[in-house]
Design a protein around this motif. Structure first.
Motif, PDB file in Angstrom:
ATOM      1  N   UNK A 264       8.933  58.210  -2.985  1.00 18.36           N
ATOM      2  CA  UNK A 264       8.304  56.779  -4.004  1.00 18.36           C
ATOM      3  C   UNK A 264       7.313  56.954  -5.142  1.00 18.36           C
ATOM      4  N   UNK A 265       6.291  57.244  -4.242  1.00 19.24           N
ATOM      5  CA  UNK A 265       4.609  56.476  -3.969  1.00 19.24           C
ATOM      6  C   UNK A 265       4.452  58.097  -5.473  1.00 19.24           C
ATOM      7  N   UNK A 266       5.133  59.933  -5.390  1.00 19.03           N
ATOM      8  CA  UNK A 266       5.199  60.749  -5.106  1.00 19.03           C
ATOM      9  C   UNK A 266       5.850  60.298  -7.066  1.00 19.03           C
ATOM     10  N   UNK A 267       6.850  60.213  -6.502  1.00 20.12           N
ATOM     11  CA  UNK A 267       7.374  59.969  -7.795  1.00 20.12           C
ATOM     12  C   UNK A 267       6.745  58.913  -9.275  1.00 20.12           C
ATOM     13  N   UNK A 268       6.608  57.994  -8.484  1.00 22.94           N
ATOM     14  CA  UNK A 268       5.142  57.052  -9.474  1.00 22.94           C
ATOM     15  C   UNK A 268       4.009  57.699  -9.924  1.00 22.94           C
ATOM     16  N   UNK A 269       3.861  58.513  -9.186  1.00 25.44           N
ATOM     17  CA  UNK A 269       2.577  58.855  -9.855  1.00 25.44           C
ATOM     18  C   UNK A 269       3.090  59.788 -10.701  1.00 25.44           C
ATOM     19  N   UNK A 270       3.400  60.818 -10.300  1.00 23.96           N
ATOM     20  CA  UNK A 270       4.416  61.641 -11.693  1.00 23.96           C
ATOM     21  C   UNK A 270       4.172  60.974 -13.002  1.00 23.96           C
ATOM     22  N   UNK A 271       4.884  60.407 -12.993  1.00 24.20           N
ATOM     23  CA  UNK A 271       5.943  59.232 -14.189  1.00 24.20           C
ATOM     24  C   UNK A 271       5.109  57.953 -14.189  1.00 24.20           C
TER      25      UNK A 271
END
Length: 657
Positions: A264-271
């Motif tokens: 989830x953290x990776x997706x937040x960073x990408x977005x």
């Protein structure tokens, strides 16, 4: 052959039917067709700019925005890039290396050697080493080494019980989802570059009004170069994020919960670019929302130019997951198994100590082989729960303190903390003597003197297991008598009933090391009874007819079984109870010779020393005074009564003087 012809006819019919189905499916007569009112051109791809800092940055410097709007939009773009680059750096330097390194395995091995099996951390209630308690997390809650216990908990969850639904499977799913997320971002970059390349090139960018909407009709050459730079930075960060994100998911943690959070953290960073868009000025937001979708190049809407991107990206995602499996995840799985084996493989149920020379001495944690049911409850749980919840203490009506709550736990009025600390260090000998001191006695039965002790017996697994019931109903030492031969606690609670102060009655295990208070064999009662015994020795057949000798034989055999459990080949006798009964007092010479031959050491059953390193048993001088040299076969020796009693010999073996 009629049967063969029938089968051939059936096969031909099946082939014909399949051919007709195939023709019907491939023919133009399908369920879904394009009518005259619909054309392939209407399926042509369009691209709508997203509410993202990346897409909004295209219009920095446009006349539709004020100078302040453009500056702040540039600031948001820079912040977006800084956040991404910072995360990339932190991930590269911190999160792309496995926690389960050879150094950690070495530290786990050191922990097991220095702490896991140290006698210092042996639990006397559960009869377990620290390693046993840490490795059996479903049974115990370790009182220390919480980091090791937490690591093992994560390892067990990661390994799982089902190879298809465990930690590695979760990582593979997280890698797949992360790949899809990155591919979604890369697809946006691809689409944006394609539609902008299709726009006419003009000296300046043209944005026209089309009713309530805006339309991008042309893009300036300078802005096209600016967009190319933005796309290059965006694609570069996405690709690096993809790779480092894969390493982050594989290496950073083996906790299943953390793996989900990391994904989830990776997706937040990408977005983060979409979150940054919330800070953009309202003119930027209005421009993006009112701008009509940009048409894609027409060739992609034609049948002869299919869009191959889904297949390409799908292949790339699958290849990425496969590479991560064999390059990273497999290493993690192997390291997890090694770490688990380092802590919990091999023999767990032993403890050791070292002397000043660093020589190592080991022992099994449960040498007597007590069952888990017995170990799980010595009665202490109920006593502690009553101390935690005083309102649960029952009121007893048949004791000295009638109609008063009677807790199981024993408390002190003088120096209570010191008394409690001291008792935690006591062995069996000190504990039995301490119980007598509580009642102000030396060798008396205690159940009527200490009512708490009777309650404790009724909750004890020793009594419940022995009597085979859920309620032992013990109130006096007469109720405990059947257990005297089997439990130290019985001899400590009821020494007189258990024969601790009687030379011939009572169990063979009636020395201070087995629960009989030290004062019992120093009491006047014991010496008076010893003085009254004759200096006579029965032959084996008559001796075997006595109940006390038969009981001693069985207790002796049980002791030999326990002591030679790990080395049965060194047993001096196969059926030691039968040997004890058959030889009678001849067992003294037999046992001394057998131990001397096998272990090159001297023993003296007459004084209770049956084996070097064993606690002493009851001396055989009282039953075998002639064999043990207390007296001659034709009469007493020249020893005085005092000398004879001090040697443990019957009073009848002394001279009259």
């Amino acid at each position: 052959d009629i049967t063969g012809m029938t089968h051939m006819s059936s096969l031909q019919s099946l082939v014909t039917r399949l051919a007709s189905w195939s023709k019907a499916f491939t023919s133009s007569d399908r369920d879904v067709v394009l009518g005259d009112c619909f054309s392939n051109q209407e399926l042509a791809q369009e691209f709508k700019l997203h509410k993202s800092v990346w897409d909004a940055a295209i219009f920095i410097g446009c006349p539709q925005l004020t100078a302040i709007d453009s500056v702040f939009l540039a600031f948001c773009l820079c912040m977006n890039v800084v956040v991404l680059v910072t995360f990339l750096g932190i991930t590269f330097y911190v999160f792309t290396s496995s926690r389960l390194t050879p150094e950690l395995e070495s530290r786990l091995e050191d922990w097991r050697i220095n702490f896991g099996h140290s006698v210092k951390y042996y639990d006397q209630i559960t009869l377990t080493s620290l390693t046993q308690r840490v490795c059996a997390l479903d049974k115990f809650e370790p009182e220390m080494s919480s980091r090791v216990a937490l690591l093992l908990h994560d390892i067990r969850k990661f390994i799982g019980t089902n190879p298809f639904f465990n930690g590695p499977a979760l990582v593979r799913v997280a890698l797949l989802v992360w790949g899809l997320t990155v591919v979604s971002d890369l697809t946006q970059c691809w689409d944006l570059s394609r539609v902008l390349r299709a726009l006419p090139r003009k000296p300046e960018t043209r944005i026209c009004r089309d009713g309530p909407s805006l339309r991008l009709d042309a893009i300036g050459r300078g802005r096209a170069a600016w967009v190319a730079c933005i796309l290059l930075v965006r694609v570069s960060t996405s690709v690096f994020l993809w790779e480092l994100g894969n390493q982050f998911l594989c290496f950073h943690s083996i906790s299943t919960a953390e793996i989900l959070l990391n994904a989830v953290a990776l997706e937040i960073i990408l977005k983060i670019d979409e979150a940054m868009f919330a800070l953009c000025p309202w003119r930027v937001k209005a421009l993006i929302s009112k701008l009509e979708p940009l048409p894609a190049p027409s060739r992609f809407g034609r049948k002869r130019w299919p869009d191959h991107r889904p297949y390409i990206f799908a292949a790339v995602i699958i290849a990425t997951v496969a590479i991560a499996q064999f390059w990273a995840l497999q290493k993690v799985e192997d390291a997890v198994l090694r770490a688990n084996a380092t802590v919990c493989s091999g023999v767990q149920d032993f403890v050791y100590s070292t002397d000043v020379f660093h020589l190592v001495y080991t022992s099994n944690t449960n040498p007597s082989g007590f069952s888990e049911e017995k170990i799980s409850n010595y009665g202490h749980k109920q006593a502690i729960l009553e101390t935690i919840y005083p309102e649960t203490v029952p009121i007893m009506g048949s004791c000295e303190r009638c109609d008063e709550p009677l807790p199981m736990a024993i408390s002190f009025n003088v120096s209570p903390l010191e008394q409690v600390k001291k008792r935690s260090q006591w062995d069996v000998l000190a504990a039995s003597t301490g119980l007598q001191a509580l009642a102000g006695t030396e060798c008396d039965d205690l159940l009527l003197r200490i009512p708490e002790l009777a309650r404790f017996w009724n909750e004890s697994a020793d009594a419940l297991t022995f009597f085979g019931s859920t309620s032992a109903q013990i109130s006096t030492c007469a109720d405990v008598a059947p257990m005297c031969a089997y439990h130290d606690k019985a001899r400590a609670s009821c020494p007189e009933t258990c024969g601790c102060s009687t030379p011939l009655a009572g169990p063979l295990l009636s020395t201070p090391e087995y629960g009989c208070p030290t004062a019992c064999k120093m009491s006047d009662r014991y010496f008076n009874r010893l003085a009254a015994l004759p200096c006579a020795e029965l032959p084996p057949a008559e001796l075997a007819g006595n109940a006390f000798w038969r009981a001693w034989a069985q207790q002796f055999a049980d002791k030999v079984d326990a002591m030679f459990l790990n080395s049965p080949s060194k047993r001096p006798c196969i059926d030691c109870a039968e040997t004890f009964l058959t030889l009678g007092c001849g067992v003294v010479a037999f046992w001394s010779d057998a131990i001397s031959a096998s272990f090159s050491t001297s023993v003296d059953p007459c004084s209770g020393l049956f084996m070097e390193g064993w606690p002493r048993l009851r001396p055989l001088t009282t039953a075998c005074p002639i064999t043990c040299g207390c007296g001659a076969s034709d009469g007493p020796t020249s020893k005085t009564l005092s000398q004879s009693l001090e040697a443990g010999c019957p009073g009848g073996c002394a001279t009259a003087a």
